[in-house]
Every structure is written in C-alpha cells, then in structure tokens.
Scaffold this motif. Sequence first.
Motif, mmCIF file in Angstrom:
data_model
loop_
_atom_site.group_PDB
_atom_site.id
_atom_site.type_symbol
_atom_site.label_atom_id
_atom_site.label_comp_id
_atom_site.label_asym_id
_atom_site.label_seq_id
_atom_site.Cartn_x
_atom_site.Cartn_y
_atom_site.Cartn_z
ATOM 1 N N ARG A 41 -9.826 -3.991 12.028
ATOM 2 C CA ARG A 41 -11.118 -3.086 12.311
ATOM 3 C C ARG A 41 -11.269 -1.833 11.638
ATOM 4 N NH1 ARG A 41 -10.209 -5.255 17.747
ATOM 5 N NH2 ARG A 41 -9.539 -3.026 18.394
ATOM 6 N N ALA A 42 -9.979 -0.971 11.773
ATOM 7 C CA ALA A 42 -10.072 0.194 11.247
ATOM 8 C C ALA A 42 -9.949 0.143 10.034
ATOM 9 C CB ALA A 42 -8.852 0.881 12.055
ATOM 10 N N PHE A 43 -9.761 -0.741 9.101
ATOM 11 C CA PHE A 43 -9.568 -0.892 7.805
ATOM 12 C C PHE A 43 -10.619 -0.180 6.880
ATOM 13 C CE2 PHE A 43 -9.659 -3.183 3.477
ATOM 14 C CZ PHE A 43 -8.713 -2.755 2.844
ATOM 15 N N ALA A 44 -10.205 0.834 6.057
ATOM 16 C CA ALA A 44 -11.302 1.692 5.525
ATOM 17 C C ALA A 44 -11.203 1.480 3.675
ATOM 18 C CB ALA A 44 -11.201 3.217 5.609
ATOM 19 N N GLY A 45 -10.131 0.675 3.440
ATOM 20 C CA GLY A 45 -10.017 0.078 1.928
ATOM 21 C C GLY A 45 -8.608 0.549 1.479
ATOM 22 N N ILE A 46 -8.529 0.463 0.246
ATOM 23 C CA ILE A 46 -7.195 0.657 -0.287
ATOM 24 C C ILE A 46 -7.399 1.710 -1.635
ATOM 25 C CG2 ILE A 46 -5.331 -0.121 -1.834
ATOM 26 C CD1 ILE A 46 -5.964 -2.998 -0.798
ATOM 27 N N GLU A 47 -6.909 2.693 -1.265
ATOM 28 C CA GLU A 47 -7.005 3.882 -2.444
ATOM 29 C C GLU A 47 -6.206 3.482 -3.693
ATOM 30 O OE1 GLU A 47 -4.836 8.182 -3.250
ATOM 31 O OE2 GLU A 47 -5.994 7.830 -1.152
ATOM 32 N N ALA A 48 -7.006 3.351 -4.801
ATOM 33 C CA ALA A 48 -6.320 2.816 -5.950
ATOM 34 C C ALA A 48 -6.970 3.707 -7.243
ATOM 35 C CB ALA A 48 -6.722 1.491 -6.245
ATOM 36 N N THR A 49 -6.077 3.926 -8.295
ATOM 37 C CA THR A 49 -6.173 4.605 -9.488
ATOM 38 C C THR A 49 -7.114 3.685 -10.532
ATOM 39 O OG1 THR A 49 -4.064 6.065 -8.992
ATOM 40 C CG2 THR A 49 -5.111 6.063 -11.405
#
Length: 269
Positions: free
Chosen positions: A122-130
């Motif tokens: 529920r808290a997932f906001a995404g994956i930080e990726a370059t």
Amino acid sequence: MSDDAETKAWREWHEHRTATVSAPYGPLALTGTFWIADYPEGRLPAVPGHWRAHDGGVLLRAGAEDGVELDGRPLIGEAALAADEGRPAQSRLAAGEVRLVVIRREGQWAVRVYDPAAPARRAFAGIEATPYDPALALPGHFRPYPERRTVQVGNADGHARGLGLGGELTFAREGVRHTLQVAVDEGDGSLWAVFADATSGTSSYRFRFLHPGTPAPGGSITVDLNRAQLPPCAFADHFICPFPPPGNTLPFEVAAGERRLKGALAAGN
C-alpha cells in the motif's frame, strides 16, 4: 540496436519491473517467512493449519475452520506438499486472499505468506532508477569454472548459506578490467550476479542483482549495468537474499539501473 531503441527497451523494462514488484502477489506482498523447524508444535504465526516436515516434504493438516484451499478446493484432512516452484500468485495453497508458498533452502522447509493487503504494498511509491546510459552497456566475456563451486555468504536474514557459482564474468570500463563471480542457471545457461559498488548503502541499496542473460557460444555477452536491479529483500524484510560473494564489490560507482525505493520505503536502503 540504436540508442533510442535501447532507451525505449530500458523504459519498458523499468515499467515492467515496477508492475511486477507491486502486483498483488509480488515481492511487496510478502508478510512472513516461517521456518517449520522453529515451530516444533506445528503452529506457524498467522498461518492456518498444522505444519511439519516429513520424508523430504511437508505435511499440512487443516480443518474446515482453517479455511485453507489446496488447488482451489477446501483442504480438510492432511496433504503432503513439496516445494512450490510456481509464482506466488499461482500457489496451490490459499487462505482467502492470502497465498501460502512452501519453500526449501539447504534442506530446511519454510512457508511464505503473501498478502495483497500488505502495508508495504500500500505504501509503495515506486523504484528510484537512473535513466538509460548507453556507455554502461559494456562488452563482456564469461569463463565457466571447470566445476561449479559453492561459497558461504551472509544472507539478509542474518544467516550464512551456500551460494552456487558457475564462473566469472569479465568486462572493461574506462580501460580497467573488472570481474564478477556469477551463478549459472542450469536450465537455460543464463547468468546472475550479486554485486555491490561505490554507491551501495548511500545513493543505492546496499547490494543489487544483475541478470546479463545467456552468453554466446564463445562466451561473449553484454554487461548492461543499466539493468542492475534491487534484490527482493529491498521490498520485504522476509526474503533471504544472499550478499555479494568475496570479490563482487566493484570499485567504481554504478550510478545506473534501479537504485532504491522511493519515498518512505527508501529509508535504510
């Protein structure tokens, strides 16, 4: 393939990864891994039924009140289970919306619990990726070991376990050669590396995975650092991901691929 095509392919890979980890039974849905040997009375926390290891498998006894289904039918009585090799969403065992997955690691049996209502999902906001950088798709070469070997490495749950290695992957960056020890899939010959680098624990998760694919017959293969990805334990504490084996810490910054989780979930990554 042109740089534009590679960028598009990388973007599609990143979108697919995001969808996969956030799926109802993806890594974010894992709420527990319970080792049966730790519960000799057979009752696992928050897991219905009575469990015990027996004759190379697991015996599960359940009653109507447990609400367990096996292959889509209520389980009332006892069933012998082997390790579930399928995806969690296709697990043979269910308790309402929850999926129960039997696993085996170095002879020890455990039950994993996947819940679509998990707080991490529920808290997932995404994956930080370059963003994709063509300069980080590097030509490499795979050299298999004469015999596969096993090294003991720490795991994310605090225990040491054997990590099977099938050879070495070498590549050059800015004129300097680097080597990673890799596992080899017995089915298709694809490679898998666990590595750390100069960003690990700071601007990236403490270690990452790399799946370069299957080498050509002569051993050539592209080492695309843009496809570095977070291990499952970055999404849930209940995975037992292996740490990098000795020698698999690259001395430069791999400022590429998946780096860490966005938002509040990134704390501690």
